[in-house]
Design a protein around this motif. Structure first.
Motif, PDB file in Angstrom:
ATOM      1  N   GLN A   1       0.848  -1.200   0.000  1.00 25.54           N
ATOM      2  CA  GLN A   1       0.000   0.000   0.000  1.00 25.54           C
ATOM      3  C   GLN A   1       0.878   1.242   0.000  1.00 25.54           C
ATOM      4  OE1 GLN A   1      -3.699   0.205   2.257  1.00 25.54           O
ATOM      5  NE2 GLN A   1      -3.036   2.153   3.172  1.00 25.54           N
ATOM      6  N   LEU A   2       0.463   2.197  -0.802  1.00 28.57           N
ATOM      7  CA  LEU A   2       1.157   3.476  -0.894  1.00 28.57           C
ATOM      8  C   LEU A   2       0.158   4.583  -0.592  1.00 28.57           C
ATOM      9  CD1 LEU A   2       3.617   5.232  -1.669  1.00 28.57           C
ATOM     10  CD2 LEU A   2       2.809   5.115  -4.052  1.00 28.57           C
ATOM     11  N   ASP A   3       0.488   5.424   0.406  1.00 26.02           N
ATOM     12  CA  ASP A   3      -0.365   6.558   0.773  1.00 26.02           C
ATOM     13  C   ASP A   3       0.268   7.840   0.248  1.00 26.02           C
ATOM     14  OD1 ASP A   3      -2.152   4.925   2.198  1.00 26.02           O
ATOM     15  OD2 ASP A   3      -0.884   5.013   3.982  1.00 26.02           O
TER      16      ASP A   3
ATOM     17  N   GLN B   1       0.277  -4.882  -6.411  1.00 23.13           N
ATOM     18  CA  GLN B   1       0.951  -6.171  -6.268  1.00 23.13           C
ATOM     19  C   GLN B   1       1.729  -6.474  -7.546  1.00 23.13           C
ATOM     20  OE1 GLN B   1      -1.720  -9.531  -5.973  1.00 23.13           O
ATOM     21  NE2 GLN B   1      -0.350 -10.622  -4.566  1.00 23.13           N
ATOM     22  N   VAL B   2       2.859  -7.136  -7.382  1.00 20.80           N
ATOM     23  CA  VAL B   2       3.659  -7.530  -8.552  1.00 20.80           C
ATOM     24  C   VAL B   2       3.000  -8.702  -9.260  1.00 20.80           C
ATOM     25  CG1 VAL B   2       5.899  -8.442  -9.321  1.00 20.80           C
ATOM     26  CG2 VAL B   2       5.797  -6.718  -7.503  1.00 20.80           C
ATOM     27  N   LEU B   3       2.899  -8.629 -10.602  1.00 18.91           N
ATOM     28  CA  LEU B   3       2.345  -9.733 -11.389  1.00 18.91           C
ATOM     29  C   LEU B   3       3.422 -10.812 -11.570  1.00 18.91           C
ATOM     30  CD1 LEU B   3       0.476  -7.646 -14.122  1.00 18.91           C
ATOM     31  CD2 LEU B   3      -0.559  -8.969 -12.276  1.00 18.91           C
ATOM     32  N   ARG B   4       3.104 -12.064 -11.238  1.00 14.56           N
ATOM     33  CA  ARG B   4       4.073 -13.149 -11.303  1.00 14.56           C
ATOM     34  C   ARG B   4       4.581 -13.367 -12.735  1.00 14.56           C
ATOM     35  NH1 ARG B   4       4.468 -16.435  -6.802  1.00 14.56           N
ATOM     36  NH2 ARG B   4       3.001 -15.917  -5.117  1.00 14.56           N
ATOM     37  N   GLU B   5       3.686 -13.190 -13.686  1.00 17.26           N
ATOM     38  CA  GLU B   5       4.087 -13.437 -15.068  1.00 17.26           C
ATOM     39  C   GLU B   5       4.903 -12.288 -15.656  1.00 17.26           C
ATOM     40  OE1 GLU B   5      -0.176 -11.821 -15.091  1.00 17.26           O
ATOM     41  OE2 GLU B   5       1.073 -13.211 -13.912  1.00 17.26           O
TER      42      GLU B   5
ATOM     43  N   ALA C   1     -11.672   8.054  -6.973  1.00 21.34           N
ATOM     44  CA  ALA C   1     -10.901   6.828  -6.726  1.00 21.34           C
ATOM     45  C   ALA C   1     -10.881   5.928  -7.960  1.00 21.34           C
ATOM     46  CB  ALA C   1     -11.500   6.089  -5.532  1.00 21.34           C
ATOM     47  N   LEU C   2     -12.012   5.847  -8.640  1.00 19.52           N
ATOM     48  CA  LEU C   2     -12.069   5.012  -9.853  1.00 19.52           C
ATOM     49  C   LEU C   2     -11.192   5.591 -10.955  1.00 19.52           C
ATOM     50  CD1 LEU C   2     -13.352   2.576 -11.228  1.00 19.52           C
ATOM     51  CD2 LEU C   2     -15.238   4.054 -11.944  1.00 19.52           C
ATOM     52  N   ALA C   3     -11.156   6.916 -11.078  1.00 17.67           N
ATOM     53  CA  ALA C   3     -10.308   7.540 -12.096  1.00 17.67           C
ATOM     54  C   ALA C   3      -8.837   7.262 -11.822  1.00 17.67           C
ATOM     55  CB  ALA C   3     -10.571   9.052 -12.128  1.00 17.67           C
ATOM     56  N   VAL C   4      -8.429   7.321 -10.559  1.00 19.86           N
ATOM     57  CA  VAL C   4      -7.042   7.019 -10.196  1.00 19.86           C
ATOM     58  C   VAL C   4      -6.711   5.565 -10.510  1.00 19.86           C
ATOM     59  CG1 VAL C   4      -5.438   6.809  -8.256  1.00 19.86           C
ATOM     60  CG2 VAL C   4      -6.925   8.816  -8.431  1.00 19.86           C
ATOM     61  N   LYS C   5      -7.606   4.670 -10.135  1.00 21.77           N
ATOM     62  CA  LYS C   5      -7.357   3.239 -10.380  1.00 21.77           C
ATOM     63  C   LYS C   5      -7.241   2.933 -11.870  1.00 21.77           C
ATOM     64  CE  LYS C   5      -9.182  -1.379  -9.547  1.00 21.77           C
ATOM     65  NZ  LYS C   5     -10.282  -2.192  -8.978  1.00 21.77           N
ATOM     66  N   ASN C   6      -8.129   3.487 -12.675  1.00 24.92           N
ATOM     67  CA  ASN C   6      -8.098   3.222 -14.114  1.00 24.92           C
ATOM     68  C   ASN C   6      -6.811   3.753 -14.742  1.00 24.92           C
ATOM     69  OD1 ASN C   6     -10.589   1.996 -13.991  1.00 24.92           O
ATOM     70  ND2 ASN C   6     -11.723   3.849 -14.542  1.00 24.92           N
ATOM     71  N   ALA C   7      -6.418   4.981 -14.342  1.00 30.92           N
ATOM     72  CA  ALA C   7      -5.194   5.556 -14.911  1.00 30.92           C
ATOM     73  C   ALA C   7      -3.973   4.736 -14.524  1.00 30.92           C
ATOM     74  CB  ALA C   7      -5.053   7.003 -14.445  1.00 30.92           C
TER      75      ALA C   7
ATOM     76  N   LEU D   1      -4.727  -3.112  -7.362  1.00 29.56           N
ATOM     77  CA  LEU D   1      -5.877  -3.809  -6.782  1.00 29.56           C
ATOM     78  C   LEU D   1      -6.983  -2.839  -6.355  1.00 29.56           C
ATOM     79  CD1 LEU D   1      -3.911  -6.374  -4.581  1.00 29.56           C
ATOM     80  CD2 LEU D   1      -4.889  -6.716  -6.872  1.00 29.56           C
ATOM     81  N   GLN D   2      -6.610  -1.726  -5.736  1.00 28.13           N
ATOM     82  CA  GLN D   2      -7.623  -0.790  -5.223  1.00 28.13           C
ATOM     83  C   GLN D   2      -7.005   0.591  -5.073  1.00 28.13           C
ATOM     84  OE1 GLN D   2     -10.759   0.150  -5.175  1.00 28.13           O
ATOM     85  NE2 GLN D   2     -11.356  -1.699  -4.057  1.00 28.13           N
ATOM     86  N   ALA D   3      -7.845   1.585  -5.301  1.00 25.65           N
ATOM     87  CA  ALA D   3      -7.459   2.976  -5.046  1.00 25.65           C
ATOM     88  C   ALA D   3      -8.563   3.604  -4.207  1.00 25.65           C
ATOM     89  CB  ALA D   3      -7.257   3.743  -6.346  1.00 25.65           C
ATOM     90  N   LEU D   4      -8.175   4.225  -3.095  1.00 25.48           N
ATOM     91  CA  LEU D   4      -9.152   4.774  -2.164  1.00 25.48           C
ATOM     92  C   LEU D   4      -8.811   6.229  -1.836  1.00 25.48           C
ATOM     93  CD1 LEU D   4      -9.196   1.789   0.367  1.00 25.48           C
ATOM     94  CD2 LEU D   4     -10.844   2.216  -1.468  1.00 25.48           C
ATOM     95  N   ILE D   5      -9.856   7.065  -1.751  1.00 26.83           N
ATOM     96  CA  ILE D   5      -9.693   8.428  -1.243  1.00 26.83           C
ATOM     97  C   ILE D   5     -10.015   8.354   0.244  1.00 26.83           C
ATOM     98  CG2 ILE D   5     -10.355  10.841  -1.490  1.00 26.83           C
ATOM     99  CD1 ILE D   5      -9.127   9.677  -3.999  1.00 26.83           C
ATOM    100  N   THR D   6      -8.980   8.317   1.064  1.00 28.08           N
ATOM    101  CA  THR D   6      -9.185   8.080   2.500  1.00 28.08           C
ATOM    102  C   THR D   6      -9.407   9.359   3.304  1.00 28.08           C
ATOM    103  OG1 THR D   6      -6.789   8.072   2.830  1.00 28.08           O
ATOM    104  CG2 THR D   6      -7.868   5.947   2.448  1.00 28.08           C
TER     105      THR D   6
END
Length: 242
Positions: free
Chosen positions: A14-16, A38-42, A86-92, A105-110
């Motif tokens: 997690q990065l804040d 998370q790092v993708l294994r492939e 939050a959705l705009a951040v996650k998509n970008a 995995l997730q982006a949240l405006i906390t």
């Protein structure tokens, strides 16, 4: 011969990021964005060699999205649009970071934290609105009480008028019965004589009631209807009233 040059963790991280920017109505605020990745294994190779510092890359994208989206919204709308931001951040981030071997995995405006003076002003506005609503409700309640009181008074006066009317009707009926009985019992009298007698009786009853009143000091009984008597009585009444 193999050699280990570094390590990557497949755990969710997690990065804040704190982003300070302004809204469409020129209010500066600080937004806290939490990104879980998370790092993708492939794509371990890309995750290790493509980016020098993936956390700085994610931070830069968060700054870019937030500082392009927030200036288009007013302060009140920002609080309502947290999910959209939050959705705009996650998509970008997903579009960019997947190439480099990272899954968002997730982006949240906390947190959304305006300047303290702005928060105080917002509280004052909210307090004023509630006070205005309370005053309006109180006024409406007083209006209803006044209307109900007026309706009650009108109803009481109506009922009082009905009672007075019935009382007067009963008095007239009693007079009528008394006049008829007296005229039939005493020969040589007419209804006018009986009426005069009844009025005289009522006159003396009135004098008795007035004279027996606690605050009554003087009672003037006119004995003549001449101008001199009226003047004399008026002078006496004025002197007694001093």
């Amino acid at each position: 011969m193999e050699q280990m040059v570094g390590k990557l963790s497949f755990r969710v991280q997690q990065l804040d990021v704190r982003v300070e920017t302004k809204t469409h109505d020129n209010v500066f605020l600080t937004a806290v964005v939490s990104v879980q990745y998370q790092v993708l294994r492939e794509k371990v190779y890309e995750a290790f060699y493509a980016l020098t510092n993936p956390r700085e890359q994610i931070t830069a994208h968060i700054y870019d999205v937030m500082r392009s989206e927030l200036p288009t919204l007013e302060l009140d709308a920002v609080f309502e649009a947290k999910e959209d931001l939050a959705l705009a951040v996650k998509n970008a981030l997903s579009e960019t970071m997947t190439t480099y071997g990272y899954q968002i995995l997730q982006a949240l405006i906390t947190d959304l934290d305006p300047d303290q003076r702005v928060k105080n002003a917002m509280n004052e506005i909210n307090s004023s609105k509630r006070l205005k609503y309370a005053v309006a409700e109180k006024s409406e309640g007083e209006k209803i009480l006044m209307v109900k009181r007026a309706e009650a008074e009108a109803e009481a006066k109506y009922l009082s008028g009905v009672g007075v009317a019935k009382q007067r009707k009963a008095i007239v009926d009693g007079f009528k019965s008394s006049i008829v009985d007296f005229a039939e019992g005493v020969h040589g009298t007419n209804p006018k004589d009986v009426m005069d007698l009844l009025l005289l009786t009522q006159y003396f009853d009135t004098l008795r009631d007035v004279g027996g009143a606690p605050h009554c000091k003087t009672t003037f009984v006119p004995t003549s209807r001449t101008t001199a008597d009226d003047t004399r009585n008026a002078l006496l009444q004025a002197e007694a009233a001093k």
